[in-house]
Design a protein around this motif. Structure first.
Motif, PDB file in Angstrom:
ATOM      1  N   TYR A 284       0.827  -1.206   0.000  1.00 22.93           N
ATOM      2  CA  TYR A 284       0.000   0.000   0.000  1.00 22.93           C
ATOM      3  C   TYR A 284       0.865   1.261   0.000  1.00 22.93           C
ATOM      4  O   TYR A 284       0.352   2.368  -0.076  1.00 22.93           O
ATOM      5  N   ARG A 285       2.170   1.085   0.096  1.00 18.89           N
ATOM      6  CA  ARG A 285       3.095   2.223   0.062  1.00 18.89           C
ATOM      7  C   ARG A 285       3.696   2.404  -1.322  1.00 18.89           C
ATOM      8  O   ARG A 285       3.836   3.504  -1.826  1.00 18.89           O
ATOM      9  N   PHE A 286       4.087   1.283  -1.943  1.00 18.25           N
ATOM     10  CA  PHE A 286       4.748   1.338  -3.241  1.00 18.25           C
ATOM     11  C   PHE A 286       3.843   0.740  -4.307  1.00 18.25           C
ATOM     12  O   PHE A 286       3.379  -0.389  -4.180  1.00 18.25           O
ATOM     13  N   ASP A 287       3.576   1.489  -5.377  1.00 21.44           N
ATOM     14  CA  ASP A 287       2.803   0.956  -6.488  1.00 21.44           C
ATOM     15  C   ASP A 287       3.643   1.020  -7.755  1.00 21.44           C
ATOM     16  O   ASP A 287       4.861   1.187  -7.709  1.00 21.44           O
ATOM     17  N   ALA A 288       2.999   0.904  -8.911  1.00 21.34           N
ATOM     18  CA  ALA A 288       3.724   0.883 -10.188  1.00 21.34           C
ATOM     19  C   ALA A 288       4.461   2.192 -10.455  1.00 21.34           C
ATOM     20  O   ALA A 288       5.403   2.232 -11.242  1.00 21.34           O
TER      21      ALA A 288
ATOM     22  N   LEU B 274      12.427  -1.066  -7.687  1.00 22.67           N
ATOM     23  CA  LEU B 274      13.826  -1.456  -7.520  1.00 22.67           C
ATOM     24  C   LEU B 274      13.945  -2.615  -6.535  1.00 22.67           C
ATOM     25  O   LEU B 274      14.709  -3.563  -6.763  1.00 22.67           O
ATOM     26  N   ALA B 275      13.197  -2.538  -5.435  1.00 22.85           N
ATOM     27  CA  ALA B 275      13.217  -3.616  -4.442  1.00 22.85           C
ATOM     28  C   ALA B 275      12.737  -4.925  -5.062  1.00 22.85           C
ATOM     29  O   ALA B 275      13.322  -5.990  -4.825  1.00 22.85           O
ATOM     30  N   LYS B 276      11.695  -4.859  -5.869  1.00 21.90           N
ATOM     31  CA  LYS B 276      11.156  -6.060  -6.510  1.00 21.90           C
ATOM     32  C   LYS B 276      12.168  -6.661  -7.483  1.00 21.90           C
ATOM     33  O   LYS B 276      12.391  -7.880  -7.488  1.00 21.90           O
ATOM     34  N   ALA B 277      12.795  -5.827  -8.297  1.00 17.83           N
ATOM     35  CA  ALA B 277      13.778  -6.320  -9.262  1.00 17.83           C
ATOM     36  C   ALA B 277      14.968  -6.962  -8.553  1.00 17.83           C
ATOM     37  O   ALA B 277      15.458  -8.023  -8.967  1.00 17.83           O
ATOM     38  N   MET B 278      15.425  -6.336  -7.485  1.00 18.31           N
ATOM     39  CA  MET B 278      16.548  -6.890  -6.718  1.00 18.31           C
ATOM     40  C   MET B 278      16.144  -8.223  -6.086  1.00 18.31           C
ATOM     41  O   MET B 278      16.882  -9.212  -6.155  1.00 18.31           O
ATOM     42  N   ASN B 279      14.967  -8.261  -5.492  1.00 15.19           N
ATOM     43  CA  ASN B 279      14.510  -9.450  -4.781  1.00 15.19           C
ATOM     44  C   ASN B 279      14.313 -10.639  -5.711  1.00 15.19           C
ATOM     45  O   ASN B 279      14.530 -11.791  -5.317  1.00 15.19           O
ATOM     46  N   LEU B 280      13.897 -10.371  -6.947  1.00 15.06           N
ATOM     47  CA  LEU B 280      13.656 -11.446  -7.912  1.00 15.06           C
ATOM     48  C   LEU B 280      14.886 -11.757  -8.760  1.00 15.06           C
ATOM     49  O   LEU B 280      14.841 -12.640  -9.616  1.00 15.06           O
ATOM     50  N   GLY B 281      15.981 -11.021  -8.538  1.00 13.23           N
ATOM     51  CA  GLY B 281      17.195 -11.259  -9.308  1.00 13.23           C
ATOM     52  C   GLY B 281      17.067 -10.875 -10.768  1.00 13.23           C
ATOM     53  O   GLY B 281      17.716 -11.467 -11.633  1.00 13.23           O
ATOM     54  N   GLN B 282      16.243  -9.864 -11.058  1.00 11.74           N
ATOM     55  CA  GLN B 282      15.986  -9.446 -12.442  1.00 11.74           C
ATOM     56  C   GLN B 282      16.931  -8.300 -12.810  1.00 11.74           C
ATOM     57  O   GLN B 282      16.623  -7.127 -12.616  1.00 11.74           O
ATOM     58  N   THR B 283      18.083  -8.643 -13.364  1.00  7.72           N
ATOM     59  CA  THR B 283      19.104  -7.627 -13.622  1.00  7.72           C
ATOM     60  C   THR B 283      18.684  -6.634 -14.707  1.00  7.72           C
ATOM     61  O   THR B 283      19.017  -5.451 -14.619  1.00  7.72           O
TER      62      THR B 283
ATOM     63  N   ARG C  21      22.000 -10.254  -2.349  1.00  9.82           N
ATOM     64  CA  ARG C  21      20.648  -9.798  -2.695  1.00  9.82           C
ATOM     65  C   ARG C  21      19.918  -9.264  -1.464  1.00  9.82           C
ATOM     66  O   ARG C  21      19.320  -8.183  -1.499  1.00  9.82           O
ATOM     67  N   GLU C  22      19.954 -10.027  -0.357  1.00 13.63           N
ATOM     68  CA  GLU C  22      19.219  -9.639   0.839  1.00 13.63           C
ATOM     69  C   GLU C  22      19.761  -8.352   1.447  1.00 13.63           C
ATOM     70  O   GLU C  22      18.996  -7.522   1.952  1.00 13.63           O
ATOM     71  N   LEU C  23      21.088  -8.169   1.388  1.00 16.11           N
ATOM     72  CA  LEU C  23      21.690  -6.964   1.944  1.00 16.11           C
ATOM     73  C   LEU C  23      21.209  -5.725   1.197  1.00 16.11           C
ATOM     74  O   LEU C  23      20.757  -4.748   1.803  1.00 16.11           O
ATOM     75  N   VAL C  24      21.292  -5.766  -0.138  1.00 16.55           N
ATOM     76  CA  VAL C  24      20.901  -4.593  -0.927  1.00 16.55           C
ATOM     77  C   VAL C  24      19.395  -4.360  -0.838  1.00 16.55           C
ATOM     78  O   VAL C  24      18.928  -3.222  -0.724  1.00 16.55           O
ATOM     79  N   TYR C  25      18.605  -5.440  -0.866  1.00 16.61           N
ATOM     80  CA  TYR C  25      17.144  -5.321  -0.731  1.00 16.61           C
ATOM     81  C   TYR C  25      16.794  -4.648   0.594  1.00 16.61           C
ATOM     82  O   TYR C  25      15.933  -3.756   0.645  1.00 16.61           O
ATOM     83  N   THR C  26      17.455  -5.058   1.667  1.00 13.53           N
ATOM     84  CA  THR C  26      17.185  -4.467   2.974  1.00 13.53           C
ATOM     85  C   THR C  26      17.533  -2.983   2.973  1.00 13.53           C
ATOM     86  O   THR C  26      16.780  -2.160   3.513  1.00 13.53           O
TER      87      THR C  26
ATOM     88  N   LEU D 130      25.707  -4.209  -8.531  1.00 16.07           N
ATOM     89  CA  LEU D 130      24.275  -4.388  -8.294  1.00 16.07           C
ATOM     90  C   LEU D 130      23.764  -5.647  -8.990  1.00 16.07           C
ATOM     91  O   LEU D 130      22.954  -6.396  -8.430  1.00 16.07           O
ATOM     92  N   HIS D 131      24.217  -5.877 -10.213  1.00 13.05           N
ATOM     93  CA  HIS D 131      23.835  -7.099 -10.931  1.00 13.05           C
ATOM     94  C   HIS D 131      24.283  -8.333 -10.154  1.00 13.05           C
ATOM     95  O   HIS D 131      23.518  -9.296  -9.988  1.00 13.05           O
ATOM     96  N   LYS D 132      25.528  -8.310  -9.700  1.00 12.73           N
ATOM     97  CA  LYS D 132      26.057  -9.458  -8.972  1.00 12.73           C
ATOM     98  C   LYS D 132      25.280  -9.695  -7.684  1.00 12.73           C
ATOM     99  O   LYS D 132      24.987 -10.840  -7.318  1.00 12.73           O
ATOM    100  N   ALA D 133      24.933  -8.611  -6.986  1.00 15.50           N
ATOM    101  CA  ALA D 133      24.159  -8.742  -5.752  1.00 15.50           C
ATOM    102  C   ALA D 133      22.803  -9.387  -6.026  1.00 15.50           C
ATOM    103  O   ALA D 133      22.363 -10.279  -5.295  1.00 15.50           O
ATOM    104  N   ALA D 134      22.155  -8.939  -7.102  1.00 10.04           N
ATOM    105  CA  ALA D 134      20.834  -9.480  -7.435  1.00 10.04           C
ATOM    106  C   ALA D 134      20.885 -10.978  -7.724  1.00 10.04           C
ATOM    107  O   ALA D 134      19.912 -11.694  -7.488  1.00 10.04           O
ATOM    108  N   LEU D 135      22.022 -11.450  -8.201  1.00  9.99           N
ATOM    109  CA  LEU D 135      22.170 -12.862  -8.556  1.00  9.99           C
ATOM    110  C   LEU D 135      22.848 -13.674  -7.459  1.00  9.99           C
ATOM    111  O   LEU D 135      23.188 -14.841  -7.667  1.00  9.99           O
ATOM    112  N   THR D 136      23.035 -13.052  -6.276  1.00  8.53           N
ATOM    113  CA  THR D 136      23.733 -13.733  -5.179  1.00  8.53           C
ATOM    114  C   THR D 136      22.874 -13.759  -3.927  1.00  8.53           C
ATOM    115  O   THR D 136      23.050 -12.936  -3.018  1.00  8.53           O
TER     116      THR D 136
END
Length: 670
Positions: free
Chosen positions: A421-425, A432-441, A624-629, A647-653
């Motif tokens: 309810y805070r973040f929408d499209a 950014l959080a969603k892309a990082m969390n899903l590993g979508q570089t 991934r979890e560090l950057v997402y947090t 950032l890419h490496k973090a998303a995939l780690t």
């Protein structure tokens, strides 16, 4: 073997503790292999791993390169393919039936104490958690607590086209099956407030899916439950409605429950206090119910009762806590030993509710309890639980999940809140959080360069990016320092400071906490915003790094140094009950300057504006979890200073912690 381990300790590869533990084990059984693995089990514990998987094909030792690890294995004198057989013959490695220094269980090597912690937590979680419930009363209260507010939705639909109105209605009512609805009648009713009464029939609950309502219903049916979700999904709003439901049910039977609210840190407890207090005002229930729901949260350590100089707590399995319902926020921060201590102190009749974001960083100490629980829960519910939730909420769950779930011990105790309810499209932070969390570089890079108004990206390769970072921090901290100079009241100063925070991944280095704290302090002094005359000066922000139960200050609490009317310097802290406590600097527990803080330390906190600074070189801590947090600490604006490759490496780690808890939970509850 001990000589080689001592060399690794001198090089800083392993900790002195790891070497000393290996020496102890060697004195009990001078076996080179066991000495080596004992050191490695201790080393893994320091990394947050509960155990060491015995990988007989390609074992990893002390995070060393493969060739160096092979040399140690050769020195041990036993090929890795024969490790399990060799270890089974040791009298200091048992199966847990009798106390031994080490335990081998399901191909994992544990310290005996941590094996006990895991066994205890798993034993609790795999118990029967169903609880009796007055279904008719629960259904009625749920409908009232989640009554639709058509006036609010109507305001969002004013002066919009029918297509836009339809989108708003679907969004606010969580409509899942919109095609079967009569939209011409719905739009007509929404545009005429006198026709709002028709909307409950035009949009039945069976076409909607409110995950907050599902979570409340689920937790009401279980003595143990987990409500997880990302930022803005309304975890505390949900649990406040849950507490209202349980309190009303208790009052109906003349037995209002004794409720306690806790979090791992003082800062997280303060946030929980604020959130619960705000949500209470909007509850659709009686004043009596509201008055009996506590609004003040404390810390886990204070709840359990710290015994000075001892490892245990006042409350344990011999002296249980006096409560009926316990809500624990920020549960991802709770390590395995603390969870074991907490469960041991719970009364048998108590209801335990864990809240947390399963995608955040795991605890600093060993274990990933919340992650293991959420992973074992999977998606979907048993057929019995599905039918019960449908009956209580009016929502249809039969077609929500693609397949029949493999029911584990915690399947029916877990609910994931899926809507923010805070973040929408339109939110860059959420995207950014969603892309990082899903590993979508690809999406990650797209979000950073899409011109979102709430995020700004500064590549470290850009000339002058470091100075730009320092300049941004000067402006970010200017408001609170101006208030300090004008001797404003401490509450105003603390509120202003909490609007902005610089977060770092590392402690050391140019982009680490220590380096940036020094740079920012010097820059603020150059701008005449600070007058640094020694260790202590007006405006110095400090972060508490060790609990002091006597002072009521806890790891993660932030205070600002102010000068009182008597011209003495004191450090002002805001307590969970909103009171301000001023403490002489000489009385403070361990602390550090906090113009910059690590992402780990920021867990349980939120700031309106966040600057996230990652190192200019690769480091294994960047996950991934560090950057997402770090991303999700920002409520309104986020600035990211980082190299895109990192950032890419973090998303995939993703972070992977060794534990046997997840596997133990995959068995059905008993």
């Amino acid at each position: 073997m001990l000589n080689h381990l001592q060399l690794l300790e001198q090089q800083g590869t392993i900790r002195p503790l790891d070497y000393q533990f290996a020496r102890l084990i060697h004195s009990m059984e001078p076996n080179p292999l066991i000495t080596l693995l004992a050191a490695n089990v201790s080393f893994e514990l320091g990394l947050g791993n509960v155990c060491m998987p015995i990988d007989t094909s390609s074992p990893k030792l002390f995070a060393l390169p493969a060739d160096e690890g092979e040399q140690l294995i050769h020195l041990a004198g036993v090929p890795s393919s024969s490790w399990l057989e060799s270890l089974s013959n040791s009298y200091i490695i048992g199966d847990g039936a009798e106390p031994t220094p080490l335990v081998m269980d399901n191909g994992r090597l544990y310290l005996y104490r941590y094996w006990q912690y895991e066994q205890h937590v798993a034993g609790f979680l795999t118990q029967q958690h169903r609880t009796s419930l007055d279904q008719q009363a629960t259904q009625s209260i749920l409908q009232r607590l989640f009554r639709r507010n058509y006036d609010v939705i109507h305001q969002h639909c004013v002066n919009k086209s029918e297509t836009e109105q339809r989108a708003e209605i679907i969004k606010w009512l969580d409509i899942e099956d919109s095609d079967q609805l009569n939209w011409s009648d719905i739009i007509q009713a929404f545009n005429n407030p006198e026709s709002f009464s028709k909307l409950d029939q035009l949009i039945p609950d069976s076409t909607c899916l409110n995950w907050q309502k599902i979570a409340v219903a689920l937790a009401a049916t279980r003595s143990f439950s987990v409500i997880s979700g990302g930022p803005g999904t309304g975890k505390t709003t949900t649990v406040t409605r849950l507490l209202a439901l349980l309190m009303e049910l208790g009052l109906n039977h003349g037995a209002p429950p004794n409720i306690k609210l806790v979090a791992p840190t003082g800062k997280a407890a303060a946030r929980l206090t604020e959130s619960i207090g705000g949500a209470l005002a909007h509850l659709n229930c009686s004043d009596e119910v509201k008055s009996k729901i506590p609004t003040l949260a404390g810390t886990l350590h204070r709840l359990l009762g710290v015994v000075p100089g001892k490892a245990g707590f006042t409350h344990n399995h011999h002296n249980r806590l006096h409560l009926d319902i316990l809500v624990v926020d920020e549960a991802s921060m709770i390590d395995l030993p603390m969870m074991s201590h907490l469960l041991a102190a719970l009364p048998d009749h108590a209801r335990l509710i864990l809240l947390g974001d399963r995608d955040q960083l795991s605890s600093v100490e060993a274990g990933s309890v919340l992650g293991d629980i959420c992973g074992a829960a999977g998606t979907g519910y048993s057929q019995e639980q599905t039918l019960l939730l449908e009956n209580l909420t009016g929502h249809s769950l039969q077609t929500v999940f693609d397949r029949s779930p493999s029911v584990s011990a915690v399947t029916d105790s877990f609910c994931l809140l899926r809507k923010s309810y805070r973040f929408d499209a339109k939110s860059g932070i959420g995207s950014l959080a969603k892309a990082m969390n899903l590993g979508q570089t690809d999406q990650l890079e797209g979000v950073l360069n899409s011109g979102f108004s709430d995020i700004a990206y500064h590549p470290l390769s850009t000339e002058g990016s470091y100075q730009q970072l320092i300049t941004q921090c000067i402006e970010g901290y200017r408001d609170y320092l101006t208030l300090v100079q004008h001797r404003a009241n401490p509450k105003q100063i603390l509120d202003a400071f909490n609007h902005f925070q610089l977060l770092c991944a590392l402690r050391e280095g140019r982009f680490g906490v220590r380096g940036l704290n020094d740079e920012i302090q010097t820059a603020l002094q150059d701008k005449k915003l600070l007058n640094v005359t020694g260790q202590w000066y007006e405006g110095r922000p400090v972060l508490i790094t060790r609990n002091d139960h006597g002072l009521g200050l806890y790891n993660g609490d932030i205070g600002i140094t102010v000068r009182g009317a008597d011209e003495k310097l004191r450090v002002a802290f805001e307590l969970p009950d909103k009171q301000i406590r001023e403490v002489l600097p000489s009385r403070l527990p361990e602390h550090e300057t906090v113009f910059a803080m690590t992402i780990h330390k920021s867990q349980g906190s939120e700031f309106a504006n966040v600057v996230l600074a990652l190192p200019d070189k690769d480091n294994p801590i960047i996950t991934r979890e560090l950057v997402y947090t770090g991303i999700t600490r920002a409520k309104s604006n986020l600035s990211v200073y980082a190299d895109i490759k990192l950032l890419h490496k973090a998303a995939l780690t993703p972070t992977l912690r060794h534990s046997g808890l997840h596997k133990r939970l995959l068995t059905p509850e008993r």
